[in-house]
Scaffold this motif. Structure first.
Motif, mmCIF file in Angstrom:
data_model
loop_
_atom_site.group_PDB
_atom_site.id
_atom_site.type_symbol
_atom_site.label_atom_id
_atom_site.label_comp_id
_atom_site.label_asym_id
_atom_site.label_seq_id
_atom_site.Cartn_x
_atom_site.Cartn_y
_atom_site.Cartn_z
ATOM 1 N N ARG A 15 -4.636 1.689 13.683
ATOM 2 C CA ARG A 15 -4.663 2.370 14.984
ATOM 3 C C ARG A 15 -3.645 1.773 15.944
ATOM 4 O O ARG A 15 -2.974 2.489 16.679
ATOM 5 C CB ARG A 15 -6.065 2.295 15.592
ATOM 6 C CG ARG A 15 -7.105 2.963 14.716
ATOM 7 C CD ARG A 15 -8.159 3.730 15.495
ATOM 8 N NE ARG A 15 -8.800 4.693 14.602
ATOM 9 C CZ ARG A 15 -9.960 4.484 13.973
ATOM 10 N NH1 ARG A 15 -10.607 3.346 14.145
ATOM 11 N NH2 ARG A 15 -10.458 5.415 13.192
ATOM 12 N N LEU A 62 -0.159 2.837 14.463
ATOM 13 C CA LEU A 62 0.128 4.251 14.207
ATOM 14 C C LEU A 62 -0.524 5.175 15.240
ATOM 15 O O LEU A 62 0.154 5.794 16.057
ATOM 16 C CB LEU A 62 -0.378 4.596 12.798
ATOM 17 C CG LEU A 62 -0.016 5.965 12.245
ATOM 18 C CD1 LEU A 62 1.484 6.081 12.076
ATOM 19 C CD2 LEU A 62 -0.709 6.185 10.905
ATOM 20 N N THR A 63 -1.841 5.238 15.192
ATOM 21 C CA THR A 63 -2.558 6.241 15.978
ATOM 22 C C THR A 63 -2.255 6.173 17.469
ATOM 23 O O THR A 63 -1.948 7.187 18.098
ATOM 24 C CB THR A 63 -4.076 6.081 15.780
ATOM 25 O OG1 THR A 63 -4.332 5.805 14.412
ATOM 26 C CG2 THR A 63 -4.789 7.347 16.203
ATOM 27 N N ARG A 64 -2.315 4.964 18.018
ATOM 28 C CA ARG A 64 -2.148 4.839 19.465
ATOM 29 C C ARG A 64 -0.725 5.041 19.939
ATOM 30 O O ARG A 64 -0.476 5.160 21.120
ATOM 31 C CB ARG A 64 -2.618 3.456 19.923
ATOM 32 C CG ARG A 64 -4.116 3.353 19.950
ATOM 33 C CD ARG A 64 -4.585 2.164 20.752
ATOM 34 N NE ARG A 64 -5.835 1.682 20.177
ATOM 35 C CZ ARG A 64 -5.945 0.575 19.460
ATOM 36 N NH1 ARG A 64 -4.894 -0.200 19.266
ATOM 37 N NH2 ARG A 64 -7.107 0.233 18.948
ATOM 38 N N ARG A 65 0.214 5.023 18.990
ATOM 39 C CA ARG A 65 1.605 5.175 19.403
ATOM 40 C C ARG A 65 2.090 6.607 19.250
ATOM 41 O O ARG A 65 3.236 6.929 19.555
ATOM 42 C CB ARG A 65 2.504 4.259 18.588
ATOM 43 C CG ARG A 65 2.136 2.800 18.753
ATOM 44 C CD ARG A 65 3.200 1.900 18.191
ATOM 45 N NE ARG A 65 2.715 0.532 18.085
ATOM 46 C CZ ARG A 65 3.495 -0.513 17.865
ATOM 47 N NH1 ARG A 65 4.785 -0.339 17.712
ATOM 48 N NH2 ARG A 65 2.983 -1.716 17.786
ATOM 49 N N LEU A 66 1.224 7.475 18.714
ATOM 50 C CA LEU A 66 1.618 8.871 18.527
ATOM 51 C C LEU A 66 0.593 9.796 19.189
ATOM 52 O O LEU A 66 -0.566 9.423 19.383
ATOM 53 C CB LEU A 66 1.692 9.213 17.034
ATOM 54 C CG LEU A 66 2.748 8.517 16.181
ATOM 55 C CD1 LEU A 66 2.633 8.984 14.738
ATOM 56 C CD2 LEU A 66 4.144 8.767 16.714
ATOM 57 N N THR A 67 1.034 11.004 19.516
ATOM 58 C CA THR A 67 0.078 12.020 19.946
ATOM 59 C C THR A 67 -0.620 12.553 18.699
ATOM 60 O O THR A 67 -0.163 12.339 17.570
ATOM 61 C CB THR A 67 0.796 13.198 20.623
ATOM 62 O OG1 THR A 67 1.647 13.831 19.659
ATOM 63 C CG2 THR A 67 1.644 12.721 21.794
ATOM 64 N N SER A 87 -0.733 15.476 17.754
ATOM 65 C CA SER A 87 0.181 16.438 17.126
ATOM 66 C C SER A 87 1.224 15.725 16.264
ATOM 67 O O SER A 87 1.552 16.159 15.153
ATOM 68 C CB SER A 87 0.835 17.282 18.215
ATOM 69 O OG SER A 87 2.105 17.713 17.816
ATOM 70 N N GLN A 88 1.752 14.622 16.785
ATOM 71 C CA GLN A 88 2.741 13.857 16.008
ATOM 72 C C GLN A 88 2.117 13.283 14.745
ATOM 73 O O GLN A 88 2.743 13.265 13.682
ATOM 74 C CB GLN A 88 3.317 12.734 16.871
ATOM 75 C CG GLN A 88 4.291 13.214 17.937
ATOM 76 C CD GLN A 88 4.748 12.077 18.831
ATOM 77 O OE1 GLN A 88 3.945 11.221 19.228
ATOM 78 N NE2 GLN A 88 6.025 12.045 19.165
ATOM 79 N N LEU A 89 0.892 12.803 14.879
ATOM 80 C CA LEU A 89 0.198 12.244 13.717
ATOM 81 C C LEU A 89 0.031 13.304 12.629
ATOM 82 O O LEU A 89 0.264 13.048 11.441
ATOM 83 C CB LEU A 89 -1.178 11.707 14.142
ATOM 84 C CG LEU A 89 -1.904 10.850 13.119
ATOM 85 C CD1 LEU A 89 -1.208 9.507 12.938
ATOM 86 C CD2 LEU A 89 -3.362 10.636 13.520
ATOM 87 N N THR A 94 1.887 15.965 12.274
ATOM 88 C CA THR A 94 3.221 16.280 11.757
ATOM 89 C C THR A 94 3.621 15.293 10.670
ATOM 90 O O THR A 94 4.137 15.663 9.615
ATOM 91 C CB THR A 94 4.265 16.232 12.889
ATOM 92 O OG1 THR A 94 3.923 17.187 13.886
ATOM 93 C CG2 THR A 94 5.659 16.532 12.347
ATOM 94 N N LEU A 95 3.355 14.021 10.929
ATOM 95 C CA LEU A 95 3.689 12.993 9.951
ATOM 96 C C LEU A 95 2.956 13.235 8.635
ATOM 97 O O LEU A 95 3.554 13.209 7.553
ATOM 98 C CB LEU A 95 3.333 11.611 10.525
ATOM 99 C CG LEU A 95 3.825 10.396 9.757
ATOM 100 C CD1 LEU A 95 5.324 10.436 9.530
ATOM 101 C CD2 LEU A 95 3.442 9.106 10.505
ATOM 102 N N GLY A 96 1.670 13.521 8.751
ATOM 103 C CA GLY A 96 0.892 13.812 7.549
ATOM 104 C C GLY A 96 1.436 15.020 6.811
ATOM 105 O O GLY A 96 1.519 15.032 5.576
ATOM 106 N N LEU A 146 4.492 16.069 6.788
ATOM 107 C CA LEU A 146 5.768 15.728 6.156
ATOM 108 C C LEU A 146 5.554 15.062 4.796
ATOM 109 O O LEU A 146 6.249 15.360 3.830
ATOM 110 C CB LEU A 146 6.586 14.817 7.068
ATOM 111 C CG LEU A 146 7.271 15.530 8.244
ATOM 112 C CD1 LEU A 146 7.911 14.519 9.193
ATOM 113 C CD2 LEU A 146 8.312 16.521 7.734
ATOM 114 N N LEU A 179 10.127 10.506 14.666
ATOM 115 C CA LEU A 179 8.800 9.896 14.656
ATOM 116 C C LEU A 179 8.899 8.374 14.552
ATOM 117 O O LEU A 179 8.172 7.639 15.230
ATOM 118 C CB LEU A 179 7.956 10.455 13.507
ATOM 119 C CG LEU A 179 7.393 11.853 13.751
ATOM 120 C CD1 LEU A 179 6.732 12.405 12.498
ATOM 121 C CD2 LEU A 179 6.388 11.824 14.908
ATOM 122 N N LEU A 238 7.541 5.652 17.182
ATOM 123 C CA LEU A 238 6.668 4.546 16.811
ATOM 124 C C LEU A 238 7.241 3.209 17.260
ATOM 125 O O LEU A 238 6.512 2.310 17.673
ATOM 126 C CB LEU A 238 6.448 4.545 15.290
ATOM 127 C CG LEU A 238 5.458 5.606 14.816
ATOM 128 C CD1 LEU A 238 5.581 5.832 13.317
ATOM 129 C CD2 LEU A 238 4.040 5.200 15.175
#
Lengths: 158, 158
Positions: free
Chosen positions: A127, A130-135, A137-139, A141-143, A145, B145, B149
DNA sequence: CAAGATTGATGTTTCAATCTTT
DNA sequence: AAAGATTGAAACATCAATCTTG
């Protein structure tokens, strides 16, 4: 021999940003996970991965080969790792009576306990990095990708 | 002691997809790079990273500490690696006369040659695993991304 | 012989302790 | 004493060879 085009010689900036960033991020997170888990629970990331993989498997057990694939180790790598975990009583081995070539690795009671204890530490690192540094929506998007990379699909950035 | 909330215990699906995918992809690419570079040019990924990092540095040289940071190794890790590379005549060491505590690692002529030879192999693996499986837009998104990060920014998916 | 797994050796990375220079 | 780097030992993963079961 020397038929190198400019494309062979140099990656584009976009490629460097995509791959270099991936490598840096992954390495940083793995280091942080290792440090945190080792300090708080005397367990390495790889050991944690084995425990959680077994936990998520039906019956808390998995054949060695299956385990190797899921934790990204070679067959011999997983043998050595399970040997260590067995020494620490976190995992036990047993023959598959249906096919005596196979062995099951099974999570012991102590293994369950250790996993329960260390899981918050693991999740907190994920967290924080990763989690706290992204929105949200971004999280997502990463998944998406990674999913696209797995399947080789070419599609929108959804 | 047992104040674990559901959030501590379990990562969300989105978190698992994002981090698990990252780990799997990175490991797969590193394995492929290692195999390809070793087979074709008798050089490991880490060795390749050192060569290209030195190549991109001004004057083809870097202090050991700087090199360690860029190739994601500990100080002692880079010492051992440079020792091996020096044995293979791909890199050489020299004292920094301005501050005699520091040492420079410098790319030799043979190092330049080996890098030039192996670079297409490296790039081809990156393209096979990354570039060709994504659209240009997806590739850019991925790079963005990692940037988000790094900085901790929270913003649109660019 | 093929599949599943293991063994021992080898190579690489890290940690702790140390050495040198500032 | 702190910074830069190194050393040797220990931990870990991989490879090739081997063992066992199918």
């Amino acid at each position: 021999v020397s038929s190198g085009s400019r494309q062979d010689e140099y990656l584009t900036d976009a490629e460097i940003r995509a791959w270099g960033g991936c490598l840096q991020f992954t390495t940083a997170v793995l280091r942080a996970l290792d440090a945190a888990l080792l300090a708080a629970h005397r367990i390495s990331v790889k050991e944690f991965e084995v425990l959680i993989t077994l936990f998520n498997a039906p019956g808390g057990q998995l054949r060695m080969t299956e385990l190797a694939e899921r934790v990204l180790l070679t067959p011999s790598g997983v043998t050595h790792l399970v040997t260590r975990l067995e020494r620490d009583r976190l995992v036990s081995r047993s023959v598959d009576e249906a096919d005596r070539r196979s062995f099951f690795a099974t999570l012991t009671r102590a293994g369950h306990r250790r996993l329960r204890e260390s899981r918050p530490t693991h999740n907190e690192v994920i967290r924080a990095h990763l989690t706290r540094r992204l929105t949200a929506s971004q999280l997502a998007t990463l998944g998406a990708l990674w999913e696209a990379l797995r399947t080789g699909d070419v599609c929108g950035t959804g």
